[in-house]
Design an enzyme around this catalytic site. Structure first.
Site, PDB file in Angstrom:
ATOM      1  N   ASP A 163      34.247 -17.539 -30.063  1.00  0.00           N
ATOM      2  CA  ASP A 163      33.627 -16.550 -30.948  1.00  0.00           C
ATOM      3  C   ASP A 163      32.610 -15.686 -30.209  1.00  0.00           C
ATOM      4  OD1 ASP A 163      31.893 -18.681 -30.560  1.00  0.00           O
ATOM      5  OD2 ASP A 163      31.915 -19.340 -32.635  1.00  0.00           O
ATOM      6  N   ASP A 175      26.694 -27.866 -40.859  1.00  0.00           N
ATOM      7  CA  ASP A 175      27.490 -27.861 -42.100  1.00  0.00           C
ATOM      8  C   ASP A 175      28.973 -28.102 -41.819  1.00  0.00           C
ATOM      9  OD1 ASP A 175      28.149 -25.522 -40.846  1.00  0.00           O
ATOM     10  OD2 ASP A 175      27.505 -24.188 -42.465  1.00  0.00           O
ATOM     11  N   HIS A 194      30.951 -26.663 -39.698  1.00  0.00           N
ATOM     12  CA  HIS A 194      31.833 -25.535 -39.360  1.00  0.00           C
ATOM     13  C   HIS A 194      32.289 -25.614 -37.906  1.00  0.00           C
ATOM     14  CE1 HIS A 194      28.085 -23.082 -38.153  1.00  0.00           C
ATOM     15  NE2 HIS A 194      28.836 -23.050 -37.084  1.00  0.00           N
ATOM     16  N   GLU A 199      32.912 -20.633 -41.353  1.00  0.00           N
ATOM     17  CA  GLU A 199      31.884 -21.121 -42.262  1.00  0.00           C
ATOM     18  C   GLU A 199      32.510 -21.862 -43.449  1.00  0.00           C
ATOM     19  OE1 GLU A 199      29.122 -21.054 -41.021  1.00  0.00           O
ATOM     20  OE2 GLU A 199      28.204 -19.095 -40.731  1.00  0.00           O
TER      21      GLU A 199
HETATM   22  C1  GLP Z   1      27.544 -21.820 -33.660  1.00  0.00           C
HETATM   23  C2  GLP Z   1      28.850 -21.672 -32.898  1.00  0.00           C
HETATM   24  C3  GLP Z   1      29.672 -22.935 -33.002  1.00  0.00           C
HETATM   25  C4  GLP Z   1      28.827 -24.135 -32.594  1.00  0.00           C
HETATM   26  C5  GLP Z   1      27.651 -24.241 -33.538  1.00  0.00           C
HETATM   27  C6  GLP Z   1      26.769 -25.430 -33.246  1.00  0.00           C
HETATM   28  O1  GLP Z   1      27.732 -21.673 -35.013  1.00  0.00           O
HETATM   29  N1  GLP Z   1      29.617 -20.576 -33.380  1.00  0.00           N
HETATM   30  O2  GLP Z   1      30.813 -22.824 -32.160  1.00  0.00           O
HETATM   31  O3  GLP Z   1      29.616 -25.308 -32.641  1.00  0.00           O
HETATM   32  O4  GLP Z   1      26.886 -23.057 -33.387  1.00  0.00           O
HETATM   33  O5  GLP Z   1      25.886 -25.154 -32.218  1.00  0.00           O
HETATM   34  P1  GLP Z   1      25.033 -26.256 -31.485  1.00  0.00           P
HETATM   35  O6  GLP Z   1      25.934 -26.924 -30.527  1.00  0.00           O
HETATM   36  O7  GLP Z   1      23.951 -25.481 -30.807  1.00  0.00           O
HETATM   37  O8  GLP Z   1      24.514 -27.174 -32.526  1.00  0.00           O
END
Ligand code: GLP
Length: 269
Positions: free
Chosen positions: A72, A141, A143, A148
């Protein structure tokens, strides 16, 4: 689905990095038949990238014939912005390893036609015969990528409006100011991820404990999009102990028991 529980973030990161290296080497990629790897951003994979860099530098693997697709990217911030996912990937992985630039694919959140950009991305993945291994993280959450809660489990690469929760969670990267966090992102869909031949999620920390419970112990549900992995024939979650805080003892015991005789990929390298 496999659940691999490691004692610490560091051990979890090493495990995943070693697994990826073994997968690439077992595949034996060539220019005609490259290994296609899906990659995430976020704090969860930082340790894995650090370990991967070490393994590349010590000659255990080469990325010469690896093609990557990131999950993304935010819409509307410059590629060079410190918190763009382009910058994140450069800083954490790409600038430390030798890899043909044309093998790196990251969605362009500044494309004139964002929809066309998403379609182009899907077509490129398909033209290469799909992704061999998709690595991911999850949000608190549940995702996956920027899919989302409420995203279709059949979704493909598209433009997505970020939830307020995600923007608050990501505001730590934007001077704790939620207003600086972009409202839109381009993201691969849930089905883009589950189409991969193999999917691995990295889940660490107490903050992910509720999500881990939801995606493993409850049903497939579009409100916890990573739960789609339950339907995948070859998926694996690698987590640290902290993330297991809300799992039933029986679940933890079961997965620990079935994994105890499996070879730790770290021991192979
Ligand atoms: C963002 C990214 C996800 C990632 C999530 C969790 O939303 N788009 O791909 O998994 O953050 O991030 P973190 O690993 O910092 O908790």
């Amino acid at each position: 689905m496999r659940l691999i529980i490691q004692d610490s973030y560091d051990r979890m990161s090493k495990w995943v990095a070693n697994y990826i290296v073994n997968s690439i080497n077992d595949f034996g990629p060539t220019p005609e038949n490259p290994f296609v790897l899906g990659l995430p951003t976020g704090s969860s994979p930082v340790g894995t990238y650090r370990e991967l860099v070490k393994l590349v530098k010590s000659g255990k693997v080469t990325f010469d014939n690896v093609i990557t697709f990131n999950m993304d990217e935010y819409v509307g911030i410059e590629e060079g912005h410190l918190e763009s996912y382009h910058s994140f990937m450069r800083k954490n992985l790409f600038e430390h390893i030798r890899m043909p630039l044309e093998n790196i694919n990251i969605l362009n959140g500044n494309a004139d036609d964002l929809e066309e950009e998403c379609n182009r991305y899907e077509k490129k993945i398909t033209a290469l015969g799909g992704i061999h291994l998709f690595l991911g993280g999850i949000g608190p959450d549940g995702h996956i990528a920027f899919n989302e809660p409420g995203s279709s489990l059949y979704s493909r690469t598209r433009i997505k409006t970020l939830t307020y929760d995600t923007r608050i969670a990501n505001s730590r990267f934007f001077e704790d100011d939620v207003d600086q966090v972009p409202k839109l992102a381009l993201t691969v869909g849930v089905a883009t991820v589950t189409d991969a031949k193999e999917v691995i999620l990295i889940v660490n920390g107490h903050g992910k404990a509720r999500a881990l419970h939801k995606i493993i112990e409850e049903g497939v549900n579009h409100m916890w999009t990573a739960s789609a992995l339950q339907l995948h024939p070859k998926s694996m979650i690698v987590c640290d102990v902290d993330a297991t805080a809300e799992l039933r003892m029986e679940t933890v015991r079961y997965f620990r028991d079935i994994e105890k005789d499996n070879l730790d990929p770290g021991k192979i390298l």
